[in-house]
Design an enzyme around this catalytic site. Structure first.
Site, mmCIF file in Angstrom:
data_model
loop_
_atom_site.group_PDB
_atom_site.id
_atom_site.type_symbol
_atom_site.label_atom_id
_atom_site.label_comp_id
_atom_site.label_asym_id
_atom_site.label_seq_id
_atom_site.Cartn_x
_atom_site.Cartn_y
_atom_site.Cartn_z
ATOM 1 N N LYS A 60 -0.307 3.899 4.784
ATOM 2 C CA LYS A 60 0.065 3.171 3.499
ATOM 3 C C LYS A 60 0.522 3.739 2.874
ATOM 4 O O LYS A 60 1.799 4.277 3.236
ATOM 5 C CB LYS A 60 -1.390 3.261 3.475
ATOM 6 C CG LYS A 60 -1.676 2.144 4.051
ATOM 7 C CD LYS A 60 -3.520 2.233 4.034
ATOM 8 C CE LYS A 60 -4.419 0.262 4.161
ATOM 9 N NZ LYS A 60 -3.924 0.667 5.679
ATOM 10 N N HIS A 114 -14.552 -1.593 6.055
ATOM 11 C CA HIS A 114 -13.176 -2.906 6.399
ATOM 12 C C HIS A 114 -13.769 -3.544 7.540
ATOM 13 O O HIS A 114 -14.267 -3.440 8.439
ATOM 14 C CB HIS A 114 -12.008 -1.762 6.750
ATOM 15 C CG HIS A 114 -11.411 -2.480 6.920
ATOM 16 N ND1 HIS A 114 -10.875 -3.108 7.819
ATOM 17 C CD2 HIS A 114 -10.352 -3.722 5.769
ATOM 18 C CE1 HIS A 114 -8.961 -3.591 8.062
ATOM 19 N NE2 HIS A 114 -9.311 -3.632 7.065
ATOM 20 N N ASN A 170 0.580 -1.405 -0.511
ATOM 21 C CA ASN A 170 -0.005 0.042 0.102
ATOM 22 C C ASN A 170 0.635 1.436 -0.673
ATOM 23 O O ASN A 170 0.683 1.921 0.811
ATOM 24 C CB ASN A 170 -0.748 0.390 1.297
ATOM 25 C CG ASN A 170 -1.873 -1.100 0.841
ATOM 26 O OD1 ASN A 170 -2.588 -1.569 0.108
ATOM 27 N ND2 ASN A 170 -1.929 -1.502 2.423
ATOM 28 N N HIS A 181 -7.442 4.495 2.397
ATOM 29 C CA HIS A 181 -6.844 3.469 0.980
ATOM 30 C C HIS A 181 -6.968 5.517 0.445
ATOM 31 O O HIS A 181 -6.419 5.179 -1.059
ATOM 32 C CB HIS A 181 -7.364 2.851 0.444
ATOM 33 C CG HIS A 181 -7.223 1.521 1.284
ATOM 34 N ND1 HIS A 181 -5.929 1.328 0.523
ATOM 35 C CD2 HIS A 181 -7.635 0.484 2.062
ATOM 36 C CE1 HIS A 181 -5.985 -0.366 1.252
ATOM 37 N NE2 HIS A 181 -7.150 -0.446 2.960
ATOM 38 N N GLU A 228 -16.443 3.916 3.298
ATOM 39 C CA GLU A 228 -15.583 4.045 2.924
ATOM 40 C C GLU A 228 -15.323 4.691 2.237
ATOM 41 O O GLU A 228 -16.050 4.902 1.103
ATOM 42 C CB GLU A 228 -14.461 2.639 2.966
ATOM 43 C CG GLU A 228 -14.841 1.768 3.848
ATOM 44 C CD GLU A 228 -12.988 0.386 3.569
ATOM 45 O OE1 GLU A 228 -12.209 0.446 2.583
ATOM 46 O OE2 GLU A 228 -13.694 -0.416 4.356
ATOM 47 N N SER A 259 -11.241 -1.397 -0.439
ATOM 48 C CA SER A 259 -9.813 -1.795 -0.047
ATOM 49 C C SER A 259 -9.572 -3.180 -0.593
ATOM 50 O O SER A 259 -8.776 -3.082 -0.947
ATOM 51 C CB SER A 259 -9.183 -2.128 1.323
ATOM 52 O OG SER A 259 -10.329 -3.074 1.921
ATOM 53 N N ASP A 311 -13.952 6.478 5.968
ATOM 54 C CA ASP A 311 -12.638 5.956 6.544
ATOM 55 C C ASP A 311 -12.146 6.100 5.210
ATOM 56 O O ASP A 311 -12.105 5.328 3.935
ATOM 57 C CB ASP A 311 -12.479 4.392 6.515
ATOM 58 C CG ASP A 311 -12.117 3.563 6.978
ATOM 59 O OD1 ASP A 311 -10.231 4.101 6.580
ATOM 60 O OD2 ASP A 311 -11.306 2.346 7.431
#
Length: 373
Positions: A231, A122, A33, A200, A166, A170, A197
């Site tokens: 990440k 997640h 990542n 990423h 998110e 992910s 979230d």
């Protein structure tokens, strides 16, 4: 529990995992990542350590954040994060897992809050929901009609509805429609809280790498924004951006914060250093997006994201394709149940701006051949 029987069943299903014992040097890493390539940039490390006074490099907090003698590196990082997000409060956690379990479980523990989460959020968010003991519903992935229906059905039953999504998912690399979700937040503002979230997305997406919420211009509609430092930002830990009152509440109620030894102060100092570089790295993010477009041509379907799945459909096939790619110099690890639902086992291609374009082109030549064997 019969541990041996469980391990046997995991092996028979093709889902047995083990921790690698050696570095994977010499391969093109498509499982990391490290989206901006900061993690392998030796010049950044050399610059950071050249600027440090060894006497001030504290290697351990030696206590929880509430008890630690060493605070200045933590507060300095939180101050920079706060400034970057328009002056809202920032709060550090030891990891994204600590952040999600602590924040979600604390905010929904009052008995009057319903959690409504995207079906693909997640595992750390799911664990936070379970720890909260709160009632919850899950809406179909990115189906905002379903989300609104759940909100309408429950408005009269709960004082607060916490919507959890998110920004970049992910495993699939697709994006939430944050602008539309922000419109729902405004429509039901008296009862709705929005939790995004951005693990990423932070570093990889948006102006200054501030994430998808910043790119969409809806930061003021997000009640809790979670970003990771481990990440794209090549460090460790995570952070939440939230109101001052919500920060005070979490300091008193988020168990993962209260009962964990804080991250090493040196890591917070490194994160502050890297954060400054990320704010100025829009050109690197453009390189990342270029590679995402190249990979989208190789593996069609969905948006041109820095995360791209290749659905294989079974565990053994995913493992076999991963080994074939490894033999060609590409490290792309298989993603299997329970990380993804049965029948959606895949290879998850995770891009870095540091990967040379020629390697993406070489992947495009090799992948169609070995995927047919």
């Amino acid at each position: 529990m019969d541990i041996n029987a469980t391990l046997t069943s995991i092996r028979e299903a093709g889902n047995f995992r083990s921790i690698p014992t050696e570095d994977a040097d010499g391969y093109v890493d498509l499982s990391s990542n490290d989206y901006l390539g900061f993690g392998i940039d030796t010049r950044l490390r050399e610059q950071f350590f050249a600027e440090q006074n060894p006497q001030a490099m504290i290697m351990s907090a030696s206590a929880s954040r509430l008890l630690s003698l060493y605070q200045k590196d933590f507060t300095a990082l939180e101050s920079v994060l706060s400034d970057s997000y328009g002056g809202r409060a920032a709060l550090l956690f030891n990891s994204g897992y600590h952040a999600n379990t602590g924040l979600v479980s604390a905010i929904a523990s009052d008995g009057h809050t319903l959690i409504v989460a995207d079906r693909l959020v997640h595992a750390s968010i799911i664990d936070g929901i379970k720890l909260s003991g709160a009632p919850f519903e899950r809406f179909r992935h990115n189906d905002l009609t379903h989300l609104e229906r759940l909100i309408e059905r429950n408005l009269a039953k709960y004082s607060t509805i916490l919507v959890v999504v998110e920004s970049v998912y992910s495993m699939d690399g697709d994006y939430a429609d944050l602008s539309a979700i922000a419109n729902l937040r405004r429509r039901y503002h008296e009862q709705l809280l929005l939790y995004v979230d951005e693990a990423h997305a932070v570093g990889a997406v948006g102006p200054g790498g501030l994430g998808e919420s910043a790119r969409c211009g809806i930061l003021n509609d997000v009640d809790i924004l979670v970003g990771t430092l481990g990440k794209a930002l090549a460090s460790t830990g995570a952070f939440a951006i939230l109101s001052k009152g919500m920060r005070d509440f979490m300091v008193n109620r988020a168990r993962s914060l209260i009962f964990s030894t804080a991250m090493p102060p040196l890591c917070a100092r490194w994160s502050k250093f890297i954060w400054g570089h990320s704010l100025q790295a829009d050109s690197v993010r453009q390189q990342l997006q270029l590679r995402a477009k190249m990979l989208a041509d190789i593996i069609p379907g969905g948006p041109a994201s820095h995360i791209r799945p290749l659905i294989v459909g079974d565990a053994s096939g995913a493992v076999e394709l991963s080994w074939k790619l490894l033999n060609e110099g590409f490290k792309v690890l298989p993603i299997r149940t329970p990380t993804v639902p049965p029948g959606t086992e895949r290879l998850r291609f995770s891009l870095s701006a540091a990967i040379p374009e020629c390697e993406i082109l070489r992947l495009g030549q090799i992948l169609p051949i070995i995927n047919k064997k």
